[in-house]
Structure formats: structure tokens, C-alpha cells
Design an enzyme around this catalytic site. Structure first.
Site, PDB file in Angstrom:
ATOM      1  N   ARG A  38      43.522   2.162 -54.896  1.00  0.00           N
ATOM      2  CA  ARG A  38      44.760   2.693 -54.292  1.00  0.00           C
ATOM      3  C   ARG A  38      45.963   2.391 -55.194  1.00  0.00           C
ATOM      4  NH1 ARG A  38      42.603   2.839 -48.795  1.00  0.00           N
ATOM      5  NH2 ARG A  38      40.961   4.318 -49.333  1.00  0.00           N
ATOM      6  N   GLU A  91      33.611   0.152 -35.151  1.00  0.00           N
ATOM      7  CA  GLU A  91      34.011   1.328 -35.941  1.00  0.00           C
ATOM      8  C   GLU A  91      32.804   2.069 -36.504  1.00  0.00           C
ATOM      9  OE1 GLU A  91      36.589   0.626 -39.331  1.00  0.00           O
ATOM     10  OE2 GLU A  91      36.754   2.767 -39.742  1.00  0.00           O
ATOM     11  N   LYS A 149      36.864   2.307 -32.624  1.00  0.00           N
ATOM     12  CA  LYS A 149      37.629   2.944 -33.716  1.00  0.00           C
ATOM     13  C   LYS A 149      36.807   4.093 -34.288  1.00  0.00           C
ATOM     14  CE  LYS A 149      39.812   1.995 -38.156  1.00  0.00           C
ATOM     15  NZ  LYS A 149      40.730   1.133 -38.873  1.00  0.00           N
ATOM     16  N   GLY A 192      40.820   8.420 -41.930  1.00  0.00           N
ATOM     17  CA  GLY A 192      39.670   8.986 -42.643  1.00  0.00           C
ATOM     18  C   GLY A 192      39.921  10.073 -43.666  1.00  0.00           C
ATOM     19  N   GLY A 193      41.067  10.036 -44.332  1.00  0.00           N
ATOM     20  CA  GLY A 193      41.307  11.042 -45.370  1.00  0.00           C
ATOM     21  C   GLY A 193      42.208  12.179 -44.910  1.00  0.00           C
ATOM     22  N   ARG A 239      45.245   4.544 -44.726  1.00  0.00           N
ATOM     23  CA  ARG A 239      45.978   5.434 -45.622  1.00  0.00           C
ATOM     24  C   ARG A 239      47.128   6.160 -44.921  1.00  0.00           C
ATOM     25  NH1 ARG A 239      40.457   8.017 -47.593  1.00  0.00           N
ATOM     26  NH2 ARG A 239      39.895   7.048 -45.618  1.00  0.00           N
TER      27      ARG A 239
HETATM   28  P1  13P Z   1      41.792   5.013 -42.967  1.00  0.00           P
HETATM   29  O1  13P Z   1      42.762   5.213 -41.812  1.00  0.00           O
HETATM   30  O2  13P Z   1      42.451   5.105 -44.321  1.00  0.00           O
HETATM   31  O3  13P Z   1      40.570   5.847 -42.826  1.00  0.00           O
HETATM   32  O4  13P Z   1      41.332   3.492 -42.912  1.00  0.00           O
HETATM   33  C1  13P Z   1      41.020   2.958 -41.701  1.00  0.00           C
HETATM   34  C2  13P Z   1      39.943   1.968 -41.855  1.00  0.00           C
HETATM   35  O5  13P Z   1      40.097   0.826 -41.476  1.00  0.00           O
HETATM   36  C3  13P Z   1      38.668   2.405 -42.438  1.00  0.00           C
HETATM   37  O6  13P Z   1      37.709   1.425 -42.231  1.00  0.00           O
END
Ligand code: 13P
Length: 336
Positions: free
Chosen positions: A31, A175, A217, A260-261, A290
Site C-alpha cells: 500500500r 470474516e 464481517k 474488498g476492493g 482501503r
Molecule cells: P478492505 O475493506 O480493504 O477489504 O479490508 C478489510 C479487511 O479487514 C480485510 O480483511
């Protein structure tokens, strides 16, 4: 158990969500490098502590997920990082999986590792101030994937992790992330996400995890990033709510989506629409990495000394996500 339910509710209610700042050093290096910033220990800490001491933390961020390196660091103000977070009325959390490795006998897929020695690591993190934890299972979508091996083994690992986290007095974030990569359509994403989530709860219940003291999540229901399908935000919201309504037991207090992108704007807009349409008892909020940090990182990379400006960019994004978690966001107030 009501103690864990209270922690979960503190993290996700009243227009708050989660800042996922738990990128491993490898991911954080990627990043930072994408904006030509050196990935030194100091730079990783400086960027993160700048966000954690922003004024929006109190109102918008109920919990911060940290990485092993960060939870042990002391900020430049002299405060330990978990203390910096608690001082903003936010709760420190910790990523405890040790990453996704190739799944034997299904080499294109991954299994998340980190169960060995987990009980001892959790105690250490608890003593450092963590009150919730995160473990991410990762799944690919295609005609034949995720395979039954992946669906079963990741659900089993998530359940064993969640049981240990509760034993240690912390809230597990569960998650299961079905990746956006691929040319699948939204209907495929819906079906496969539903199957994965149902299997996770089957295993969590088998392992006697108290669902009131957990947070889910998940990914939103979206077409793959290489798909030709275009769906509007209203359809994303409808499919996402339908999937969760059918797959998540009602004891679960809340759902905090990963981004998630998706771009920052997409992730905000979709969350807002989900909350406008939410006809469930679940709290629906964000747990973005992100989609909360991208603009702030871009801004910071141009002048590493401009911490105040970086905080302003982050404050705006956090405020937009907070409004979306209440269904009160609108395009015209989101200037980015
Ligand atoms: P993103 O929101 O960038 O997908 O990251 C969340 C996360 O914790 C992924 O494991």
C-alpha cells in the site's frame, strides 16, 4: 456473555463502525509503495497513529483492528497505541490469523492458519488492551469454487478461533470473504456467499460460540471485477440484505462489511443503500480498510509532515461512512 454483547454493540452502534488497520507488514508495504512511501517501521506507525488520533474517531469509529506490530508500538505522543485508541472512546482489536496458505488437494484455494498457540497469543493481546479479534477466511468464486474442502475447513477454523476468543473475554469478528476477483455474476456471488455463511454458522453453533457476542464481517453481494454485468446500488443492497437475512442467525447483533476492493465512494454508497433498505434487526455498518484509508494515504504520501491535512481527509471519509451506516449519506455531501 452480556459483557461480550456490550462490547460488540459499543463497536458497531450509534453510527459507528470499524477501521481495519490490520494490514500485515507485507500488505502495508504494498500500500505504501503504491504511493512511493518507504515502508519503514516509523512510517507505518506515523500514518496509523495519525488516523487513530483524528477527531472523527470519537463519533465514527467504534473499534480499530490492529496488526501485531502496531498493538505493541508506542506513539510519538508517548501513549501506547491501544491507549491512544481507548482515549478516543474506541475499542482496540487485533488480527490473530497468521495468513492464508495454499489448501492441500485444492491448490488454487486458501486455508487460513493461526490456531496453534492461539490461546496464549490471545491472553497476551488481552493484556495489551485488545477486546475484540479478527480472523479472515478467504474464498475464490468460479464455476467450481469455493470447493467443499474450502467451505468446510475455513468454517471449522473460524469456529475454533471464535470459541477461543470468547474464552479469553473478547469478541470475535467472523470474516468469511468471497473475493471480488473473477467474471462471476451477482447471482453466483449471492449463492456462494449464502452457502459459505451458512456453513460458518453451522460450525460456530457446533463449537458452542455465543452468537450474541460476535460480529459478522462479510462481503457485499456484487458481480466479479471482470464481469460484464452492471447492477445498481439498489440491487446490491437488496441482494446483500436477502443473503444475510436468510443465512445469519438472528442472535448475531451486527454485521460490519469489508470493502474488498470497492472504491471509497462505492463502498459508502452501497452501505448507505443497505441501511435505507435494511428490514432486519441486524445493525449494518462498515469495517473498512482501503475504503477508509485510501484517500488519506494518497494525501499523506505527498507530504509526510502534513498530519493535520491527512486527518482532515480521513475525518471526511469516516464521517461519510458513519452517515452511510445510518442511511443518511448523500452524493452531494461527499466531495471526493
Ligand atoms: P478492505 O475493506 O480493504 O477489504 O479490508 C478489510 C479487511 O479487514 C480485510 O480483511
Amino acid at each position: 456473555m452480556s459483557e461480550l454483547n456490550n462490547i460488540a454493540l459499543q463497536i458497531i452502534s450509534s453510527g459507528k463502525g470499524i477501521l481495519a488497520a490490520d494490514e500485515s507488514t507485507g500488505t502495508m508495504t504494498k500500500r505504501l509503495k503504491s504511493f512511493n512511501v518507504e515502508s519503514s517501521t516509523n512510517n507505518r506507525l506515523l500514518f496509523r497513529e495519525t488516523l487513530f488520533s483524528s477527531s472523527s474517531m470519537k463519533e465514527c469509529i467504534g473499534g480499530v483492528i490492529l496488526y501485531d506490530e502496531t498493538i505493541k508500538q508506542t506513539s510519538t505522543s508517548g501513549k501506547k497505541v491501544p491507549e491512544l485508541i481507548s482515549d478516543s472512546n474506541s475499542i482496540p482489536g487485533i488480527k490473530v490469523d497468521t495468513g492464508a496458505k495454499t489448501l492441500a488437494n485444492s491448490e488454487e484455494e486458501k486455508i487460513t492458519e493461526g490456531l496453534d498457540g492461539l490461546r496464549e497469543r490471545l491472553k497476551e493481546y488481552y493484556n495489551l488492551g485488545a477486546r475484540f479479534a479478527k480472523w479472515r477466511g478467504v474464498y475464490i468464486i468460479s464455476k467450481k469454487y469455493p470447493s467443499q474442502i474450502s467451505i468446510y475447513s475455513n468454517a471449522h477454523a473460524l469456529a475454533r478461533y471464535a470459541a477461543l476468543v470468547q474464552e479469553c473475554g473478547m469478541v470475535p469478528i467472523v470474516e468469511p470473504e468471497l473475493l471480488m476477483d473473477g467474471n462471476h455474476n451477482s447471482e453466483d456471488c449471492f449463492k456462494k456467499t449464502s452457502e459459505v455463511i451458512k456453513k460458518c454458522y453451522e460450525q460456530l453453533e457446533l463449537h458452542k460460540v455465543e452468537l450474541k457476542g460476535t460480529i459478522l464481517k462479510p462481503n457485499m453481494i456484487l458481480p466479479g471485477s471482470d464481469s460484464n454485468e452492471k447492477i445498481d446500488t439498489s440491487k446490491v443492497a437488496e441482494m446483500t440484505i436477502k443473503c444475510l437475512k436468510e443465512s445469519v442467525p438472528s442472535e448475531v447483533p451486527g454485521i460490519a462489511f469489508l470493502s474488498g476492493g470497492q472504491t471509497e465512494k462505492e463502498a459508502t454508497k452501497n452501505l448507505n443503500e443497505i441501511n435505507i433498505k435494511n428490514n432486519t434487526n441486524f445493525i449494518m455498518t462498515f469495517s473498512y480498510g482501503r475504503a477508509l484509508q485510501q484517500s488519506a494515504l494518497k494525501f499523506w504520501s505527498k507530504d509526510l509532515k502534513n498530519l493535520k491535512g491527512t486527518q482532515e481527509v480521513f475525518n471526511h471519509r469516516a464521517k461519510m461512512c458513519s452517515l452511510a451506516s445510518k442511511g443518511e449519506w448523500s452524493e452531494k455531501i461527499d466531495k471526493i
